[in-house]
Every structure is written in C-alpha cells, then in structure tokens.
Scaffold this motif. Sequence first.
Motif, PDB file in Angstrom:
ATOM      1  N   THR A 111      -4.132  -0.361  -5.515  1.00  0.00           N
ATOM      2  CA  THR A 111      -3.022  -1.097  -5.360  1.00  0.00           C
ATOM      3  C   THR A 111      -2.351   0.174  -6.255  1.00  0.00           C
ATOM      4  OG1 THR A 111      -3.746  -2.738  -7.061  1.00  0.00           O
ATOM      5  CG2 THR A 111      -3.652  -3.127  -4.397  1.00  0.00           C
TER       6      THR A 111
ATOM      7  N   THR B 119       0.948   1.541  -4.923  1.00  0.00           N
ATOM      8  CA  THR B 119       1.792   0.551  -4.078  1.00  0.00           C
ATOM      9  C   THR B 119       2.344   0.034  -5.550  1.00  0.00           C
ATOM     10  OG1 THR B 119       0.348  -0.751  -2.977  1.00  0.00           O
ATOM     11  CG2 THR B 119       2.044  -1.770  -3.186  1.00  0.00           C
TER      12      THR B 119
ATOM     13  N   SER C 223       2.679   2.875   0.680  1.00  0.00           N
ATOM     14  CA  SER C 223       3.221   2.719  -0.674  1.00  0.00           C
ATOM     15  C   SER C 223       4.342   3.267  -0.931  1.00  0.00           C
ATOM     16  CB  SER C 223       2.440   3.844  -2.305  1.00  0.00           C
ATOM     17  OG  SER C 223       1.491   2.957  -1.934  1.00  0.00           O
TER      18      SER C 223
ATOM     19  N   ARG D  36      -2.810   5.616   1.586  1.00  0.00           N
ATOM     20  CA  ARG D  36      -1.843   5.414   0.555  1.00  0.00           C
ATOM     21  C   ARG D  36      -0.582   5.503   0.435  1.00  0.00           C
ATOM     22  NH1 ARG D  36      -4.866   0.596   1.581  1.00  0.00           N
ATOM     23  NH2 ARG D  36      -7.182   0.480   1.507  1.00  0.00           N
TER      24      ARG D  36
ATOM     25  N   SER E 152      -0.493  -5.422   0.400  1.00  0.00           N
ATOM     26  CA  SER E 152      -0.534  -4.950  -1.165  1.00  0.00           C
ATOM     27  C   SER E 152       1.124  -4.757  -0.655  1.00  0.00           C
ATOM     28  CB  SER E 152      -0.853  -3.961  -2.043  1.00  0.00           C
ATOM     29  OG  SER E 152      -0.613  -3.021  -1.512  1.00  0.00           O
ATOM     30  N   TYR E 153       1.387  -3.267   0.234  1.00  0.00           N
ATOM     31  CA  TYR E 153       2.803  -3.500   0.826  1.00  0.00           C
ATOM     32  C   TYR E 153       3.971  -4.211   0.741  1.00  0.00           C
ATOM     33  CZ  TYR E 153      -1.129   0.384   0.599  1.00  0.00           C
ATOM     34  OH  TYR E 153      -2.057   0.811   0.064  1.00  0.00           O
TER      35      TYR E 153
END
Length: 413
Positions: A297, A300, A374, A370, A229-230
């Motif tokens: 996520t 993110t 992010s 995370r 996702s990043y």
Amino acid sequence: MPRVDIPGSKSITARALFLAAAADGVTTLLRPLRSDDTEGFAEGLTRLGYRLGRTPGAWQVDGRPQGPAAAQAEVHCRDGATTARFLPTLAAAGRGTYRFDASAQMRRRPLLPLTRALRDLGVDLRHEEVEGHHPLTVTAAGVEGGEVVLDAGQSSQYLTALLLLGPLTRKGLRIRVTDLVSAPYVEITLAMMRAFGVEVAREGDVFVVPPGGYRATTYAIEPDASTASYFFAAAAVTGGEVTVPGLGTGALQGDLGFVEVLRRMGAEVATGPDGTRVRGTGELRGVTVNMRDISDTMPTLAAIAPFASGPVRIEDVANTRIKECDRLEACAHNLRRLGVDVATGPDWIEIRPGADGPKGARITSYGDHRIVMSFAVTGLRVPGISFDDPGCVRKTFPGFHEAFADLRRDIVR
C-alpha cells in the motif's frame, strides 16, 4: 454512502490453490479472485496434472498429497510472483521433471533465497540462465524435510512457500528465519494452514511445521485489502465515504492496516465485524510512517501525499524496489511529473506538497498494476491524468477502471 464490492484477495487465492492442490480430497474455494495472476496459477496447476473445476463464484480442486500427477510438465508463470515461487515448491514434493519459466518482468525478480533453501533440503533444482532467476528446472523426488535457514528479507513469499511445503515432507520442517519483511502475510499463511488442518508452532525465529499433509475443506476468499486501499484513499482525499463489506475485524490481511494510516492523517475510520468504512473529513495531515509490513500500500499513500498539509515520509520499504517494478522510484518519477517535490533514499521516500498542488500528466505505469490503481486516486482531484498502460490492472483487478468510474460518480462532488 457507496458500498464497494472488492474482488477476492490475490494472496489468499494463491495460497488456497496451493493448499487445495496439496490436500487429501476435493476442496471448494468460494469467491476466488479471477485475474491474470490467479488464472496463471490455476493454469500452472492444470499443467502439473491437478484437476480443477470452475463455476461462477467457486472453484473445485481435486487434491493430490503425493504431488503432481504429471511426470513431466512445462509451466509458464506469467507475471505472477506467487505462481513463480509457490508452484516450483509444490512440484518439489512430487516425482518428476518440471520446468518453470515466466515473463521478462518476473524473470528479473529474485528467487535465490528460496531456491537455495530448497537445495539445502535436497531438492535437485537448476537455474537455466541466471542464477537465482527463472527459468528453472526441478527434478523432484519428494522432500525428506529437516532443518533449513532462510533469509526472507526480500519477500515473505519465500517463507510462505516453505511453510506450505512442510506438511508434504516426510519429516516436517524447522525453518530458521534470519530476516523477515511483510510479516502479516506470513500470519495469513499460518491461519490458512490451520483451516486446512495443520498447526505450525513458532519458537522465536524458528517455525516448526509438522508432517502429515492437509485435509480438504470449503474455504471462502475474503476481499483483497490491498485493492481496497485505493477506494479507502479515494474517500479520504475527496471528503466522501466508502464502505467495503467483508473486510472487518476478523480479516486475515495485514494491508487493512492502511486505514490506520488514513486515520492518523485525519480520516474517520470505523471497522466492525462485517466491514470497514472510511470517511474523508477535508483534512489530510502529513505523516511519517513505517510501511515495512504493509508495503503493497506504499504507492497508495504516495499517490495521495500531495494533498496533505505537510510532508509525508514513508520508511522501511526497500523491498518495494523488487516488486513488479522499482515501486519506490516509479512513485517518485510520476510524482515529479505531476510537479511534486520528492526525495528518496535506499528504503524511503518523502513527498513534500506544494502550494500549487499537483498538475495533470501522463503516468508511466512500468507495467505495474499498483502504480496505475494508486495514481487513479490522484486523478480524482487532478484533471488531466492518463496512463501509458491502463490495462495492466488485469493482473489483479480486470474491472478496476469501471469500478473506479462508478465510485467517482458516487463520491466526487
């Protein structure tokens, strides 16, 4: 067009290690994730008496359907939630006395819905200090099985642990779930159990797991969709393009659904059988999105929200407050440090972009991988972003900063 090779999925690697340890025979895991969490899981299995062999790109696990070989063991679960929740459940199927402890961070995270369910199944389990938290001791004598009620509203890992245990019980399990968060992770579990020879039936809120054990196999670990996702977000905020091979239409992980959020915001997304491509278009629209099922996520999206043309509201993410840190408040705190207007509630966060855009600041990581990964995406557009603990990414992606630096050179113009 940068192609980014993402390390193997943490969630799939942890489940695969449990299944391989429980299976009858030797299982080979291809492309497992090597990180602090998965190394901690593997170390825990070794302490319980399981035999693991590791070669580059593959791990071999000698399964024991009867449970741990060790009659006594002490296991330190580090920061790993899957380790801390899955290994005591696996140990309960054996015969012996097993003590589990964890880091201060993991000690704060809840276990009670799972341990209450295990006790209801007859497992002799004692929390040594705070009820519902590590450290705990399991005095195992196998598990008969039967019916049990579980609240999985805090974490789907509680349900996964019981599902994985089911085939090791003498009668199988009927698990009635009263609430469930992050449902796609349960679908991962069911698909992987199928690959190891067990078919779980579902009757509404009841999961029916047959006894009979698992069979060994060769199992390939797909890339980690949460980590991807990043890189997808990086393409969306810079107008660049990123392709992640190995995460395509047949992917098990629900977190690949994050690309659909990017599509709603204006990015171009193409998902095929061999991978997924995201291209930024120069437009990033505001959005309201329910992220209950893809809550890993959430940070993110929060980190790229300041670049949207309107407010970004993320809803139904109460469970992010009991992750490695309170991620909802961690995101709000850091966005405010960047000069962004933010509001929060019990299970939501709303980010309101300003005309001046975010400014550089030192990001408080809270020891959470995370949060760092992010806000590294935010740093693609905002000079002067740094981190108080950049090394905490070793939990899931030890080489993240190097990989992200390569991406920056490729896509930031």
